[in-house]
Enzyme design. Structure first.
Site, short mmCIF file in Angstrom:
data_model
loop_
_atom_site.label_atom_id
_atom_site.label_comp_id
_atom_site.label_asym_id
_atom_site.label_seq_id
_atom_site.Cartn_x
_atom_site.Cartn_y
_atom_site.Cartn_z
N ARG A 1 -3.34 12.29 -55.12
CA ARG A 1 -4.52 11.43 -55.31
C ARG A 1 -4.72 10.49 -54.13
NH1 ARG A 1 -4.97 8.50 -60.97
NH2 ARG A 1 -2.99 7.52 -60.43
N ARG B 1 6.75 7.05 -64.88
CA ARG B 1 5.49 6.83 -65.60
C ARG B 1 5.25 7.93 -66.64
NH1 ARG B 1 1.83 6.50 -60.58
NH2 ARG B 1 0.04 6.57 -61.98
N LYS C 1 -8.31 9.73 -66.79
CA LYS C 1 -8.96 8.65 -67.56
C LYS C 1 -9.93 7.85 -66.70
CE LYS C 1 -5.14 6.57 -68.79
NZ LYS C 1 -4.07 7.41 -68.24
N ARG D 1 -0.85 1.01 -74.76
CA ARG D 1 0.07 1.98 -74.18
C ARG D 1 1.34 2.14 -75.00
NH1 ARG D 1 -1.79 2.30 -68.74
NH2 ARG D 1 -0.53 3.69 -67.49
N ARG E 1 -2.25 4.96 -53.91
CA ARG E 1 -1.75 3.85 -54.72
C ARG E 1 -0.25 3.71 -54.52
NH1 ARG E 1 -3.80 4.29 -60.83
NH2 ARG E 1 -1.59 4.01 -61.23
P1 ADP Z 1 -1.78 5.42 -64.75
O1 ADP Z 1 -2.41 5.67 -66.09
O2 ADP Z 1 -2.16 6.46 -63.74
O3 ADP Z 1 -0.29 5.22 -64.80
P2 ADP Z 1 -2.82 2.65 -64.65
O4 ADP Z 1 -3.66 2.10 -63.56
O5 ADP Z 1 -3.41 2.75 -66.01
O6 ADP Z 1 -2.37 4.09 -64.12
O7 ADP Z 1 -1.46 1.81 -64.77
C1 ADP Z 1 -0.67 1.52 -63.66
C2 ADP Z 1 0.50 0.63 -64.08
O8 ADP Z 1 0.00 -0.63 -64.58
C3 ADP Z 1 1.39 1.16 -65.20
O9 ADP Z 1 2.38 2.04 -64.73
C4 ADP Z 1 1.96 -0.15 -65.77
O10 ADP Z 1 3.01 -0.63 -64.96
C5 ADP Z 1 0.80 -1.12 -65.64
N1 ADP Z 1 -0.02 -1.14 -66.90
C6 ADP Z 1 -1.30 -0.75 -67.03
N2 ADP Z 1 -1.72 -0.86 -68.30
C7 ADP Z 1 -0.66 -1.36 -69.01
C8 ADP Z 1 -0.43 -1.69 -70.37
N3 ADP Z 1 -1.38 -1.54 -71.32
N4 ADP Z 1 0.79 -2.18 -70.73
C9 ADP Z 1 1.76 -2.34 -69.82
N5 ADP Z 1 1.62 -2.02 -68.52
C10 ADP Z 1 0.43 -1.54 -68.10
#
Ligand code: ADP
Ligand code: ZN
Length: 207
Positions: free
Chosen positions: A122, A163, A13, A88, A152
């Protein structure tokens, strides 16, 4: 045009979001990036988010929805935006429908078996570029800007497992939610190279 980018962790993404932003000039809003910036800045939101992120769990809906709702009041969203990492779960999607008008949900589908390796391999740069160890040939710095690459905090096997589970149980149902609204467009071969995937996206979005 207001777009949602949907896909499992590691689906690409973020990579595609930068390409879309560059090509179409659409603003990229990533809730993960917002949380990481808050952690770095030591804010209250950052302190709260960190415990959830480190565990691979979702940050509570109310906090997350408030952040996005506020972000969408800024003037720079007027000419269109792309949400990466939000919504999400169904609750967030329904909330979003109350304060935003979404035109399209772009779902990037990637074979599940690939995701763990993609995420754990990554390496990222502060400039936003990301790489995979398999193509770095041992390099530890960014080819674009020269800064040191890093991993990360949540890109470790244990957290990734949570996740991916969270994605399956909470996020994947959104595919049907947007299909029912007639807004879903799917990229079906997300396993391809970033350029190949982007080609498919251009076919969907148009020139
Ligand atoms: P990835 O899609 O690789 O897991 P992101 O950077 O989108 O990485 O998200 C990392 C973390 O940030 C998630 O595991 C969650 O803890 C938090 N997070 C991100 N977006 C949301 C969301 N919309 N609702 C709740 N937690 C979120
Ligand atoms: Zn860089």
């Amino acid at each position: 045009m207001n777009i949602i980018l949907l896909g499992a962790p590691g689906a690409g993404k973020g990579t595609q979001a930068s390409k879309i932003a560059q090509h179409y000039g659409i603003l990229h809003i990533s809730t993960g990036d917002i949380f990481r910036a808050n952690i770095k800045g030591g804010t209250e939101i950052g302190k709260l988010a960190k415990s959830y992120m480190d565990a691979g769990k979702l940050v509570p809906d109310e906090v997350t929805c408030d952040i996005v709702k506020d972000r969408l009041t800024w003037a720079d969203v007027k000419s269109g935006y792309m949400l990466d990492g939000f919504p999400r779960n169904l609750y967030q999607a329904k909330e979003l429908d109350k304060f935003a008008k979404i035109d399209l949900c772009l779902n990037i589908d990637v074979d599940e078996a690939l995701l763990m390796d993609r995420i754990c391999g990554r390496r990222i740069c502060a400039c936003g570029e990301s790489y995979h160890v398999s193509t770095l040939n041992g390099a530890t710095t960014c080819a674009k800007c020269g800064k040191e690459l890093y991993q990360r905090a949540d890109d470790n096997p244990e957290t990734v497992k949570t996740r991916l589970d969270t994605y399956k149980t909470q996020t994947a149902p959104l595919i049907d939610y947007y299909k029912a609204q007639g807004k879903l467009a799917s990229v079906t071969s997300g396993e391809g190279s970033p350029d190949e995937v982007f080609e498919q996206i251009v076919k969907i979005l148009g020139k």
